[in-house]
Design a protein around this motif. Structure first.
Motif, PDB file in Angstrom:
ATOM      1  N   TRP A 164       8.950 -54.738  27.772  1.00  0.00           N
ATOM      2  CA  TRP A 164       8.434 -53.907  28.860  1.00  0.00           C
ATOM      3  C   TRP A 164       8.907 -52.460  28.705  1.00  0.00           C
ATOM      4  O   TRP A 164       8.116 -51.521  28.786  1.00  0.00           O
TER       5      TRP A 164
ATOM      6  N   ASN B 221       8.031 -60.191  43.714  1.00  0.00           N
ATOM      7  CA  ASN B 221       7.054 -60.389  42.643  1.00  0.00           C
ATOM      8  C   ASN B 221       7.432 -59.714  41.323  1.00  0.00           C
ATOM      9  O   ASN B 221       6.795 -59.972  40.300  1.00  0.00           O
ATOM     10  N   LEU B 222       8.449 -58.856  41.319  1.00  0.00           N
ATOM     11  CA  LEU B 222       8.883 -58.211  40.084  1.00  0.00           C
ATOM     12  C   LEU B 222       9.824 -59.119  39.296  1.00  0.00           C
ATOM     13  O   LEU B 222      10.564 -59.916  39.887  1.00  0.00           O
ATOM     14  N   PRO B 223       9.837 -59.015  37.966  1.00  0.00           N
ATOM     15  CA  PRO B 223      10.847 -59.751  37.198  1.00  0.00           C
ATOM     16  C   PRO B 223      12.236 -59.225  37.517  1.00  0.00           C
ATOM     17  O   PRO B 223      12.398 -58.103  38.000  1.00  0.00           O
ATOM     18  N   PHE B 224      13.248 -60.027  37.227  1.00  0.00           N
ATOM     19  CA  PHE B 224      14.608 -59.703  37.644  1.00  0.00           C
ATOM     20  C   PHE B 224      15.063 -58.341  37.142  1.00  0.00           C
ATOM     21  O   PHE B 224      15.804 -57.635  37.823  1.00  0.00           O
TER      22      PHE B 224
ATOM     23  N   ALA C 202       4.580 -58.320  32.605  1.00  0.00           N
ATOM     24  CA  ALA C 202       5.970 -58.686  32.874  1.00  0.00           C
ATOM     25  C   ALA C 202       6.079 -59.527  34.137  1.00  0.00           C
ATOM     26  O   ALA C 202       6.874 -60.479  34.193  1.00  0.00           O
ATOM     27  N   MET C 203       5.283 -59.198  35.154  1.00  0.00           N
ATOM     28  CA  MET C 203       5.295 -59.977  36.394  1.00  0.00           C
ATOM     29  C   MET C 203       4.816 -61.404  36.159  1.00  0.00           C
ATOM     30  O   MET C 203       5.229 -62.334  36.855  1.00  0.00           O
ATOM     31  N   ASP C 204       3.944 -61.580  35.183  1.00  0.00           N
ATOM     32  CA  ASP C 204       3.430 -62.914  34.842  1.00  0.00           C
ATOM     33  C   ASP C 204       4.289 -63.623  33.804  1.00  0.00           C
ATOM     34  O   ASP C 204       3.929 -64.713  33.325  1.00  0.00           O
ATOM     35  N   GLY C 205       5.419 -63.021  33.424  1.00  0.00           N
ATOM     36  CA  GLY C 205       6.312 -63.638  32.464  1.00  0.00           C
ATOM     37  C   GLY C 205       5.874 -63.507  31.023  1.00  0.00           C
ATOM     38  O   GLY C 205       6.394 -64.210  30.144  1.00  0.00           O
TER      39      GLY C 205
ATOM     40  N   THR D  72       3.337 -53.806  33.196  1.00  0.00           N
ATOM     41  CA  THR D  72       4.079 -54.320  34.349  1.00  0.00           C
ATOM     42  C   THR D  72       3.453 -55.606  34.870  1.00  0.00           C
ATOM     43  O   THR D  72       4.161 -56.554  35.234  1.00  0.00           O
TER      44      THR D  72
ATOM     45  N   ASP E 276       9.145 -59.639  28.072  1.00  0.00           N
ATOM     46  CA  ASP E 276      10.554 -59.637  28.466  1.00  0.00           C
ATOM     47  C   ASP E 276      11.006 -58.203  28.709  1.00  0.00           C
ATOM     48  O   ASP E 276      10.220 -57.251  28.593  1.00  0.00           O
ATOM     49  N   GLU E 277      12.274 -58.030  29.044  1.00  0.00           N
ATOM     50  CA  GLU E 277      12.777 -56.711  29.414  1.00  0.00           C
ATOM     51  C   GLU E 277      12.627 -55.700  28.290  1.00  0.00           C
ATOM     52  O   GLU E 277      12.133 -54.579  28.496  1.00  0.00           O
TER      53      GLU E 277
END
Length: 323
Positions: A185, A224-227, A175-178, A172, A181-182
């Protein structure tokens, strides 16, 4: 194995059952470092102390209010059972909360006070810790969710078991740092099992700086979470679907190499059960008799929540037997 208590009162709208075990095929001497808390509509609480089920009447508890929580003490850091018990004791003293802000403020204060209790001078990495996944059910309003760690809340309905929480694990953070990807994750968090955690109650967090544990809790939110995870913020109001089932569970249920295949069996496993107690019994019986391949014998705790009717009506609580 400890089955759910009898005759707690969850009113006309909910059926609730809890069950815990040291682990599937675990050795008889294995310590159960999990815990749970149920506070019913009359203020009667049920929880574990010294691995034994206890009851306690919570004074001043508002009629109709319900609190449900599962906790997984981190034995690898020492005193995991004691950490989970300390949080349960704090939750017993925590007044019923009417707003998300009040709930978060009181729980963040409890986290800080327990850090002091377990040693302000102890290095963060040496502190005990516990997960906490909790629902505060307010009469006639949306539930309040508060989540720390890698226990989970699942919604079961429409043939799917959909997680409602984000695991606090290194994947996680990536993923938050890019960096994930979905698809990556979901594969790392729900398609594999890794016994690593990036945040726990009392322990602190490694989200703010992955190189070190810091004292405060780090709330994962749309900021702060990815979309693709933004809809599963740690702290939020949650409208419960009256047609769905909800399961709060610790990670002993998916401690295996391919957990998504096992969890995908849950909707069919639960189909047709007449009560929350029967639903929970099916879950434990199935993992005991037909466990997923290479299941690790970890502690397991689950609370099953089932709707009985319109959750937004106001009515006096009634006794609901639990088995």
């Amino acid at each position: 194995m400890t089955p759910s208590p009898h005759s707690l009162r969850f009113g006309p709208h909910f059926d609730v059952a809890v069950r815990t075990a040291a682990g599937a095929k675990a050795a008889s001497q294995t310590e159960n470092q999990d815990n749970y808390l149920l506070i019913d509509t009359s203020g009667m609480a049920c929880f574990l102390a010294d691995q034994v089920e206890r009851r306690q009447q919570v004074q001043g508890w508002p009629p109709g209010h319900i609190r449900l929580a599962v906790l997984d003490g981190m034995g690898g850091h020492g005193r995991g059972r004691e950490a989970a018990e300390a949080v349960v004791a704090g939750l017993l003293a925590l007044p019923a909360c009417d707003t998300l802000g009040e709930l978060c403020s009181r729980l963040d204060s409890l986290h800080a006070s327990l850090q002091q209790h377990f040693g302000a001078d102890v290095q963060p990495g040496k502190r005990p810790g516990t997960t906490l996944t909790m629902l505060e059910l307010r009469p006639g309003q949306a539930a309040l969710l508060y989540h720390v760690g890698d226990s989970r809340l699942y919604q079961i309905g429409g043939g799917k078991a959909a997680p409602q929480t984000v695991d606090h694990v290194p994947a996680t953070a990536f993923a938050m740092d890019g960096l994930l990807d979905e698809a990556a994750w979901w594969e790392q968090v729900h398609g594999e099992y890794r016994s690593q955690i990036s945040q726990a109650f009392i322990l602190g967090n490694a989200f703010a700086n992955p190189a070190e544990l810091r004292d405060p809790l780090y709330a994962l939110s749309p900021l702060n979470l990815p979309f693709f995870l933004a809809h599963m913020a740690d702290r939020r109001a949650l409208e419960l679907d009256p047609k769905a089932l909800y399961v709060l569970a610790t990670d002993g249920f998916w401690a295996c190499p391919s957990p998504q295949h096992w969890v995908a069996r849950w909707p069919a496993l639960f189909e047709g059960a007449a009560s929350a107690a029967a639903l929970n019994a099916r879950l434990f019986d199935e993992i005991g008799a037909n466990p997923p391949p290479a299941l690790h014998p970890d502690n397991m705790t689950a609370i099953v929540l089932r709707s009985l009717g319109n959750m937004h009506e106001t009515a006096l609580p009634v006794a609901v037997p639990m088995h």
